[in-house]
Design a protein around this motif. Sequence first.
Motif, PDB file in Angstrom:
ATOM      1  N   GLY A  15       9.097  -3.688  -0.651  1.00 42.28           N
ATOM      2  CA  GLY A  15      10.505  -3.947  -0.440  1.00 42.28           C
ATOM      3  C   GLY A  15      11.436  -2.815  -0.820  1.00 42.28           C
ATOM      4  N   VAL A  16      10.981  -1.559  -0.703  1.00 42.40           N
ATOM      5  CA  VAL A  16      11.847  -0.433  -1.061  1.00 42.40           C
ATOM      6  C   VAL A  16      12.844  -0.105   0.047  1.00 42.40           C
ATOM      7  CG1 VAL A  16      10.193   0.599  -2.641  1.00 42.40           C
ATOM      8  CG2 VAL A  16      10.108   1.197  -0.215  1.00 42.40           C
ATOM      9  N   GLY A  17      12.660  -0.658   1.228  1.00 38.39           N
ATOM     10  CA  GLY A  17      13.639  -0.464   2.292  1.00 38.39           C
ATOM     11  C   GLY A  17      13.380   0.694   3.215  1.00 38.39           C
ATOM     12  N   HIS A  18      12.225   1.342   3.103  1.00 40.10           N
ATOM     13  CA  HIS A  18      11.880   2.450   3.996  1.00 40.10           C
ATOM     14  C   HIS A  18      10.777   2.004   4.953  1.00 40.10           C
ATOM     15  CE1 HIS A  18      14.296   5.255   1.663  1.00 40.10           C
ATOM     16  NE2 HIS A  18      13.710   4.803   0.560  1.00 40.10           N
ATOM     17  N   SER A  19      10.680   2.665   6.097  1.00 45.61           N
ATOM     18  CA  SER A  19       9.672   2.299   7.087  1.00 45.61           C
ATOM     19  C   SER A  19       8.284   2.701   6.611  1.00 45.61           C
ATOM     20  CB  SER A  19       9.966   2.982   8.425  1.00 45.61           C
ATOM     21  OG  SER A  19       9.724   4.380   8.329  1.00 45.61           O
ATOM     22  N   HIS A  20       7.268   2.048   7.183  1.00 41.69           N
ATOM     23  CA  HIS A  20       5.883   2.396   6.845  1.00 41.69           C
ATOM     24  C   HIS A  20       5.587   3.847   7.223  1.00 41.69           C
ATOM     25  CE1 HIS A  20       4.540  -1.478   5.484  1.00 41.69           C
ATOM     26  NE2 HIS A  20       4.939  -2.070   6.590  1.00 41.69           N
ATOM     27  N   LEU A  21       6.112   4.293   8.357  1.00 45.89           N
ATOM     28  CA  LEU A  21       5.865   5.668   8.795  1.00 45.89           C
ATOM     29  C   LEU A  21       6.448   6.665   7.806  1.00 45.89           C
ATOM     30  CD1 LEU A  21       4.845   7.678  10.866  1.00 45.89           C
ATOM     31  CD2 LEU A  21       6.978   7.360  12.144  1.00 45.89           C
ATOM     32  N   SER A  22       7.667   6.424   7.355  1.00 43.47           N
ATOM     33  CA  SER A  22       8.307   7.312   6.394  1.00 43.47           C
ATOM     34  C   SER A  22       7.559   7.336   5.063  1.00 43.47           C
ATOM     35  CB  SER A  22       9.751   6.861   6.174  1.00 43.47           C
ATOM     36  OG  SER A  22      10.359   7.612   5.144  1.00 43.47           O
ATOM     37  N   MET A  23       7.162   6.154   4.582  1.00 46.70           N
ATOM     38  CA  MET A  23       6.455   6.075   3.304  1.00 46.70           C
ATOM     39  C   MET A  23       5.079   6.728   3.393  1.00 46.70           C
ATOM     40  SD  MET A  23       8.437   4.491   1.102  1.00 46.70           S
ATOM     41  CE  MET A  23       7.432   3.611  -0.095  1.00 46.70           C
ATOM     42  N   THR A  24       4.387   6.488   4.509  1.00 50.65           N
ATOM     43  CA  THR A  24       3.051   7.059   4.668  1.00 50.65           C
ATOM     44  C   THR A  24       3.116   8.572   4.805  1.00 50.65           C
ATOM     45  OG1 THR A  24       2.327   5.031   5.764  1.00 50.65           O
ATOM     46  CG2 THR A  24       0.930   6.959   6.018  1.00 50.65           C
ATOM     47  N   GLY A  25       4.096   9.070   5.570  1.00 49.72           N
ATOM     48  CA  GLY A  25       4.254  10.510   5.699  1.00 49.72           C
ATOM     49  C   GLY A  25       4.515  11.174   4.358  1.00 49.72           C
ATOM     50  N   ALA A  26       5.375  10.573   3.551  1.00 46.86           N
ATOM     51  CA  ALA A  26       5.664  11.115   2.226  1.00 46.86           C
ATOM     52  C   ALA A  26       4.431  11.064   1.327  1.00 46.86           C
ATOM     53  CB  ALA A  26       6.814  10.344   1.592  1.00 46.86           C
ATOM     54  N   GLN A  27       3.676   9.988   1.445  1.00 50.81           N
ATOM     55  CA  GLN A  27       2.485   9.824   0.609  1.00 50.81           C
ATOM     56  C   GLN A  27       1.442  10.880   0.943  1.00 50.81           C
ATOM     57  OE1 GLN A  27       1.232   5.720   0.009  1.00 50.81           O
ATOM     58  NE2 GLN A  27      -0.901   6.354   0.143  1.00 50.81           N
ATOM     59  N   LEU A  28       1.208  11.127   2.233  1.00 47.49           N
ATOM     60  CA  LEU A  28       0.239  12.157   2.624  1.00 47.49           C
ATOM     61  C   LEU A  28       0.717  13.540   2.198  1.00 47.49           C
ATOM     62  CD1 LEU A  28      -1.082  11.184   6.175  1.00 47.49           C
ATOM     63  CD2 LEU A  28      -2.185  10.877   3.960  1.00 47.49           C
ATOM     64  N   LEU A  29       2.012  13.784   2.307  1.00 48.05           N
ATOM     65  CA  LEU A  29       2.563  15.072   1.886  1.00 48.05           C
ATOM     66  C   LEU A  29       2.302  15.305   0.405  1.00 48.05           C
ATOM     67  CD1 LEU A  29       4.292  17.614   2.313  1.00 48.05           C
ATOM     68  CD2 LEU A  29       6.318  16.194   1.927  1.00 48.05           C
ATOM     69  N   LEU A  30       2.538  14.295  -0.420  1.00 47.87           N
ATOM     70  CA  LEU A  30       2.309  14.423  -1.856  1.00 47.87           C
ATOM     71  C   LEU A  30       0.823  14.618  -2.170  1.00 47.87           C
ATOM     72  CD1 LEU A  30       4.777  11.711  -3.182  1.00 47.87           C
ATOM     73  CD2 LEU A  30       4.951  14.187  -3.522  1.00 47.87           C
ATOM     74  N   ALA A  31      -0.043  13.906  -1.444  1.00 43.88           N
ATOM     75  CA  ALA A  31      -1.483  14.079  -1.660  1.00 43.88           C
ATOM     76  C   ALA A  31      -1.917  15.494  -1.306  1.00 43.88           C
ATOM     77  CB  ALA A  31      -2.260  13.054  -0.829  1.00 43.88           C
ATOM     78  N   ALA A  32      -1.363  16.040  -0.225  1.00 45.04           N
ATOM     79  CA  ALA A  32      -1.691  17.409   0.169  1.00 45.04           C
ATOM     80  C   ALA A  32      -1.222  18.401  -0.901  1.00 45.04           C
ATOM     81  CB  ALA A  32      -1.049  17.734   1.517  1.00 45.04           C
ATOM     82  N   LEU A  33      -0.033  18.178  -1.454  1.00 43.28           N
ATOM     83  CA  LEU A  33       0.466  19.058  -2.511  1.00 43.28           C
ATOM     84  C   LEU A  33      -0.404  18.967  -3.763  1.00 43.28           C
ATOM     85  CD1 LEU A  33       4.319  18.465  -2.182  1.00 43.28           C
ATOM     86  CD2 LEU A  33       3.016  20.474  -1.455  1.00 43.28           C
ATOM     87  N   GLN A  34      -0.873  17.770  -4.087  1.00 48.96           N
ATOM     88  CA  GLN A  34      -1.736  17.600  -5.254  1.00 48.96           C
ATOM     89  C   GLN A  34      -3.024  18.410  -5.105  1.00 48.96           C
ATOM     90  OE1 GLN A  34      -2.215  13.361  -5.433  1.00 48.96           O
ATOM     91  NE2 GLN A  34      -0.167  12.991  -6.264  1.00 48.96           N
ATOM     92  N   LEU A  35      -3.651  18.314  -3.936  1.00 52.27           N
ATOM     93  CA  LEU A  35      -4.897  19.055  -3.728  1.00 52.27           C
ATOM     94  C   LEU A  35      -4.644  20.545  -3.538  1.00 52.27           C
ATOM     95  CD1 LEU A  35      -7.206  16.779  -1.546  1.00 52.27           C
ATOM     96  CD2 LEU A  35      -7.242  17.218  -3.997  1.00 52.27           C
ATOM     97  N   ALA A  36      -3.461  20.908  -3.041  1.00 51.81           N
ATOM     98  CA  ALA A  36      -3.130  22.327  -2.918  1.00 51.81           C
ATOM     99  C   ALA A  36      -3.076  22.998  -4.282  1.00 51.81           C
ATOM    100  CB  ALA A  36      -1.801  22.489  -2.191  1.00 51.81           C
ATOM    101  N   VAL A  37      -2.715  22.234  -5.317  1.00 53.45           N
ATOM    102  CA  VAL A  37      -2.693  22.757  -6.682  1.00 53.45           C
ATOM    103  C   VAL A  37      -4.090  22.786  -7.284  1.00 53.45           C
ATOM    104  CG1 VAL A  37      -1.838  22.327  -9.021  1.00 53.45           C
ATOM    105  CG2 VAL A  37      -0.316  22.017  -7.059  1.00 53.45           C
ATOM    106  N   VAL A  38      -4.871  21.736  -7.039  1.00 52.90           N
ATOM    107  CA  VAL A  38      -6.185  21.591  -7.672  1.00 52.90           C
ATOM    108  C   VAL A  38      -7.248  22.475  -7.016  1.00 52.90           C
ATOM    109  CG1 VAL A  38      -8.067  19.961  -8.104  1.00 52.90           C
ATOM    110  CG2 VAL A  38      -5.688  19.267  -8.473  1.00 52.90           C
ATOM    111  N   THR A  39      -7.232  22.564  -5.690  1.00 52.27           N
ATOM    112  CA  THR A  39      -8.309  23.244  -4.966  1.00 52.27           C
ATOM    113  C   THR A  39      -8.537  24.680  -5.411  1.00 52.27           C
ATOM    114  OG1 THR A  39      -7.975  21.826  -3.032  1.00 52.27           O
ATOM    115  CG2 THR A  39      -9.132  23.908  -2.675  1.00 52.27           C
ATOM    116  N   PRO A  40      -7.510  25.524  -5.558  1.00 50.89           N
ATOM    117  CA  PRO A  40      -7.770  26.910  -5.996  1.00 50.89           C
ATOM    118  C   PRO A  40      -8.368  27.007  -7.398  1.00 50.89           C
ATOM    119  CG  PRO A  40      -5.569  26.704  -5.036  1.00 50.89           C
ATOM    120  CD  PRO A  40      -6.085  25.317  -5.244  1.00 50.89           C
ATOM    121  N   LEU A  41      -8.180  25.981  -8.212  1.00 49.20           N
ATOM    122  CA  LEU A  41      -8.709  26.018  -9.576  1.00 49.20           C
ATOM    123  C   LEU A  41     -10.214  25.783  -9.619  1.00 49.20           C
ATOM    124  CD1 LEU A  41      -5.915  23.948 -11.405  1.00 49.20           C
ATOM    125  CD2 LEU A  41      -6.106  26.441 -11.191  1.00 49.20           C
ATOM    126  N   PHE A  42     -10.754  25.107  -8.600  1.00 52.94           N
ATOM    127  CA  PHE A  42     -12.167  24.727  -8.628  1.00 52.94           C
ATOM    128  C   PHE A  42     -12.989  25.317  -7.483  1.00 52.94           C
ATOM    129  CE2 PHE A  42      -9.926  21.393 -10.951  1.00 52.94           C
ATOM    130  CZ  PHE A  42     -10.712  21.250 -12.078  1.00 52.94           C
TER     131      PHE A  42
END
Length: 332
Positions: free
Chosen positions: A184-211
């Motif tokens: 019930g946050v008021g945003h569309s599923h597409l918007s929320m999913t796009g943001a979620q994938l973007l954040l996941a990509a940023l998380q792995l972009a930080v971790v991947t070079p370390l390992f």
Amino acid sequence: MTTAPMPRPPALDWRLRFAALSLIWGFSFLLIKVGTDGYAPFQVALGRLLFGTAVLAAAMAVKRERLPRGARTWGHLAVAAFLVNALPFSLFAYAELTIPSTLAGICNATSPLWGMALSLVALSEDRPTRLRVAGLGVGFLGVLTVLGAWQGFHGVDARGTAMALLASLSYPVGWIYIRRTLAGVGHSHLSMTGAQLLLAALQLAVVTPLFTDFPSRFAVTPLLAIAALGALGTGLALLLQYGLVAEVGPTTAQLVTYLIPVVATAAGVVLLGETLTWSTPVGAVIVLAGAALTQVPQRTPAATRGRITTRLRRGTRPTPTAQEPHRDLTRR
């Protein structure tokens, strides 16, 4: 007096899109296997997220949707991105270094079982029926059958299998978190999913070079597999599921879960030449049967139905309960 225009019907029948989604997600485990032939698991997961995010970003641009706002929302999305995307994608990639893609696909089918088990603890208002509890037991009996427990798990890599099962467990943990923090946050599923994938990509972009080390060469076939895994198995698949949920409802759309291991097994055996013993398909059938039992909807008591009817007559909406299916769009 003018009337609102009728919504344009989908170009493809929902059954064709359902079949396409089953094939795409079923082949994802083969693509992971091919991708790990040339790149490290973290690199496979990162590439998958980058290509998937690009597809959703294009869809958002076409529909002129914006990313959600609010620091609190983005904070919850960051946790959801880790639990539903970054962690399971990485675990499946690492698992397939040592286990067949067929086994990874079957482990993925245990998500409804983990969800049922977690609901007993995390969702106190959800009181499962005996049938659903029985389904939980049947499902995990199927897991033991797939792994050949009577042979002492001979021939099965315990570490890789544990990673695949942990990846499957991560999905329902993330769904429960999403349900409790982002409903019930008021945003569309597409918007929320796009943001979620973007954040996941940023998380792995930080971790991947370390390992991992930067690739000395770019193997073409594994790179194409990663591109297909991200663009089709993550980006396009989420758009297909989004449309299916909107058209036929989450209950029908989530039936794709039961076809994924079938496609994954067929692809692994036919295209990768993976061996298949009798216990694998038999155990998979038992797993799917148990998962199906855990999804049997709970009957609403007569007293509750009466209260809901009264509220509807008064124009109020009943409070959602744990039995309502979660419309998650970020799986696999």
